[in-house]
Design a protein around this motif. Structure first.
Motif, mmCIF file in Angstrom:
data_model
loop_
_atom_site.group_PDB
_atom_site.id
_atom_site.type_symbol
_atom_site.label_atom_id
_atom_site.label_comp_id
_atom_site.label_asym_id
_atom_site.label_seq_id
_atom_site.Cartn_x
_atom_site.Cartn_y
_atom_site.Cartn_z
ATOM 1 N N ILE A 151 0.854 -1.186 0.000
ATOM 2 C CA ILE A 151 0.000 0.000 0.000
ATOM 3 C C ILE A 151 0.887 1.233 0.000
ATOM 4 N N LEU A 152 0.737 2.055 -1.016
ATOM 5 C CA LEU A 152 1.525 3.269 -1.149
ATOM 6 C C LEU A 152 0.791 4.437 -0.488
ATOM 7 N N VAL A 153 1.526 5.210 0.306
ATOM 8 C CA VAL A 153 0.984 6.426 0.904
ATOM 9 C C VAL A 153 1.849 7.585 0.437
ATOM 10 N N THR A 154 1.277 8.479 -0.373
ATOM 11 C CA THR A 154 2.051 9.615 -0.876
ATOM 12 C C THR A 154 1.961 10.782 0.105
ATOM 13 N N GLY A 155 2.931 11.696 0.007
ATOM 14 C CA GLY A 155 2.968 12.798 0.968
ATOM 15 C C GLY A 155 3.024 12.263 2.386
ATOM 16 N N ALA A 156 3.820 11.220 2.569
ATOM 17 C CA ALA A 156 3.775 10.437 3.809
ATOM 18 C C ALA A 156 4.161 11.224 5.051
ATOM 19 N N SER A 157 4.988 12.249 4.920
ATOM 20 C CA SER A 157 5.427 12.984 6.102
ATOM 21 C C SER A 157 4.438 14.060 6.524
ATOM 22 N N GLY A 158 3.380 14.256 5.746
ATOM 23 C CA GLY A 158 2.355 15.222 6.108
ATOM 24 C C GLY A 158 1.348 14.632 7.081
ATOM 25 N N LEU A 179 5.867 7.277 0.576
ATOM 26 C CA LEU A 179 6.504 8.069 -0.470
ATOM 27 C C LEU A 179 6.716 9.484 0.052
ATOM 28 N N SER A 180 7.978 9.899 0.107
ATOM 29 C CA SER A 180 8.308 11.209 0.660
ATOM 30 C C SER A 180 9.654 11.666 0.130
ATOM 31 N N ARG A 181 9.798 12.960 -0.003
ATOM 32 C CA ARG A 181 11.108 13.517 -0.346
ATOM 33 C C ARG A 181 12.052 13.447 0.852
ATOM 34 N N LYS A 182 11.485 13.253 2.042
ATOM 35 C CA LYS A 182 12.289 13.180 3.268
ATOM 36 C C LYS A 182 12.622 11.713 3.559
ATOM 37 N N THR A 183 13.530 11.145 2.784
ATOM 38 C CA THR A 183 13.823 9.715 2.876
ATOM 39 C C THR A 183 14.583 9.340 4.143
ATOM 40 N N ASP A 184 15.062 10.340 4.889
ATOM 41 C CA ASP A 184 15.767 10.044 6.140
ATOM 42 C C ASP A 184 14.829 10.141 7.344
ATOM 43 N N ALA A 185 13.534 10.149 7.093
ATOM 44 C CA ALA A 185 12.543 10.304 8.167
ATOM 45 C C ALA A 185 12.327 8.972 8.885
ATOM 46 N N GLN A 186 13.209 8.661 9.812
ATOM 47 C CA GLN A 186 13.114 7.413 10.571
ATOM 48 C C GLN A 186 11.757 7.279 11.259
ATOM 49 N N TRP A 187 11.166 8.406 11.626
ATOM 50 C CA TRP A 187 9.893 8.367 12.347
ATOM 51 C C TRP A 187 8.780 7.724 11.530
ATOM 52 N N GLY A 192 5.247 2.776 11.197
ATOM 53 C CA GLY A 192 4.687 1.560 10.612
ATOM 54 C C GLY A 192 5.022 1.329 9.155
ATOM 55 N N ALA A 193 5.695 2.288 8.515
ATOM 56 C CA ALA A 193 6.082 2.085 7.124
ATOM 57 C C ALA A 193 7.157 1.003 7.019
ATOM 58 N N ALA A 194 7.040 0.154 5.987
ATOM 59 C CA ALA A 194 8.048 -0.872 5.759
ATOM 60 C C ALA A 194 9.279 -0.279 5.089
ATOM 61 N N LYS A 195 9.059 0.762 4.282
ATOM 62 C CA LYS A 195 10.177 1.448 3.630
ATOM 63 C C LYS A 195 9.721 2.824 3.160
ATOM 64 N N ILE A 196 10.709 3.655 2.859
ATOM 65 C CA ILE A 196 10.456 5.000 2.346
ATOM 66 C C ILE A 196 11.059 5.095 0.955
ATOM 67 N N ILE A 197 10.285 5.595 0.005
ATOM 68 C CA ILE A 197 10.808 5.784 -1.350
ATOM 69 C C ILE A 197 10.616 7.237 -1.768
ATOM 70 N N ARG A 198 11.426 7.652 -2.743
ATOM 71 C CA ARG A 198 11.345 9.007 -3.263
ATOM 72 C C ARG A 198 10.353 9.074 -4.413
ATOM 73 N N PRO A 199 9.809 10.256 -4.696
ATOM 74 C CA PRO A 199 8.900 10.397 -5.830
ATOM 75 C C PRO A 199 9.503 9.933 -7.157
ATOM 76 N N ASP A 200 10.801 10.178 -7.355
ATOM 77 C CA ASP A 200 11.400 9.797 -8.644
ATOM 78 C C ASP A 200 11.499 8.285 -8.826
ATOM 79 N N GLU A 201 11.261 7.528 -7.757
ATOM 80 C CA GLU A 201 11.280 6.076 -7.872
ATOM 81 C C GLU A 201 9.979 5.516 -8.435
ATOM 82 N N VAL A 202 8.935 6.328 -8.476
ATOM 83 C CA VAL A 202 7.659 5.859 -9.043
ATOM 84 C C VAL A 202 7.238 6.650 -10.274
ATOM 85 N N VAL A 203 7.956 7.720 -10.567
ATOM 86 C CA VAL A 203 7.625 8.535 -11.737
ATOM 87 C C VAL A 203 8.655 8.273 -12.832
#
Length: 329
Positions: A151-158, A179-187, A192-203
């Motif tokens: 399950i993808l959640v965009t704008g994840a840090s908002g 999905l977030s530009r803030k890929t270092d967001a350990q929080w 509960g996120a399994a991983k963080i990806i950047r927008p350019d990884e899906v576009v």
């Protein structure tokens, strides 16, 4: 006449957004007078406090699309002084003065009574962002996906994105992709996120009508080109739950993901939800879906609003921010 603080936006003679002093007789018409204890910060609030933000059309206006507090006076048989209430959505902070005020008068039909043990601070930790996330997750649950589905959640840090992740984790989903530009967001991983990806990884460089089926569903807070790129990647029978347009209101797509993969696109509106649905979902957020302790939050006062709203517009704001409105009363 008692004075109190309110954050007011004006456009004459020049556009200003600042903390001012008001009196009760300056409040709008309404059935119920509420002492506002807490509000919160949403993207819509930031737009409301911005010149030509496209949210407010009548000035002066007090932004704040959410509020929670205690009834002080009531002309409605449904509410009495001392009742603990909240308001999200409707015209609050847009066409009707909102929650960035230590007192506010509102129509009785907008109010939701808070359940016992669910404080004003708790409710505004969610606010419209959390309520929107809950609406999206509730719709996503209708897909009856496997708990390990991606399950993808965009704008994840908002706000909407982060609460969505926490709710999905609470419901047992184990493959949540933030999905977030803030890929270092350990929080986000802690949430509960399994991983963080950047927008350019899906576009991709060129978006095709259909692409690899990478996600069972997406909760999208961004819209625009990002959403257009994600739709072809949703798996057969999946869904897209649209909650925001921070990346734009237009999408270029084809009918193929819908007619060849049977995906559903559901718009999530938190403003005009029926009172029945609204009350039931708030009860759920206060009870079985309660994730308040997991959320990434900070607290500010009305004096801190300009800086916080500017950070949100600049894309540097993360998580949920609650506003301690009654401080000093």
């Amino acid at each position: 006449m008692m004075n109190f603080s309110t954050f007011r936006v004006m456009n004459e003679p020049n556009f200003t957004a600042s903390l001012t002093t008001a009196t009760l007789d300056e409040l709008p018409a309404g059935d119920v007078l509420v002492r506002v204890d807490y509000s919160d910060v949403n993207y819509k609030d930031a737009l409301a406090a911005k010149e030509n933000g496209g949210v407010i059309r009548t000035y002066p206006m007090t932004p704040g699309i959410d509020l929670a507090g205690e009834v002080v006076d009531s002309q409605s048989a449904d509410f009495a002084p001392g009742d603990q209430v909240l308001v999200t959505g409707y015209g609050l902070g847009v066409s009707h003065p909102g929650g960035y005020s230590q007192f506010q008068q509102v129509p009785a039909e907008w109010l939701v009574k808070r359940s016992a043990g669910f404080s004003a601070k708790d409710s505004m930790t969610y606010g419209t962002a959390g309520f929107t996330a809950a609406l999206a997750v509730q719709e996503l649950e209708q897909l009856h996906l496997a708990k390990d589905a991606a399950i993808l959640v965009t704008g994840a840090s908002g706000g909407v994105g982060s609460v969505s992740i926490a709710l999905l984790k609470k419901l047992g989903y184990t493959n949540i992709v933030a999905l977030s530009r803030k890929t270092d967001a350990q929080w986000l991983l802690d949430l509960g996120a399994a991983k963080i990806i950047r927008p350019d990884e899906v576009v991709p460089e060129k978006v095709k009508p259909l692409a690899k089926q990478s996600f069972a569903a997406v909760i999208d807070t961004v819209g625009g080109p990002l959403l257009a790129a994600v739709l072809p990647q949703i798996a057969y029978g999946g869904g897209a739950f649209l909650c925001g347009n921070a990346g734009g209101i237009k999408i270029e797509t084809t009918v193929l993901p819908f007619i060849l993969r049977g995906i559903r696109v559901i718009g999530i509106d938190s403003v005009n939800v029926s009172h029945e649905i609204r009350t039931a979902l708030w009860e759920k957020l206060a009870g079985e879906w309660n994730v308040i302790d997991q959320l990434y939050t900070k607290a500010i006062t009305l004096e801190d609003l300009p800086e916080t709203l500017a950070a949100l517009l600049a894309g540097t704001h993360q998580g949920r921010t609650i506003v301690e409105v009654s401080q000093g009363q």
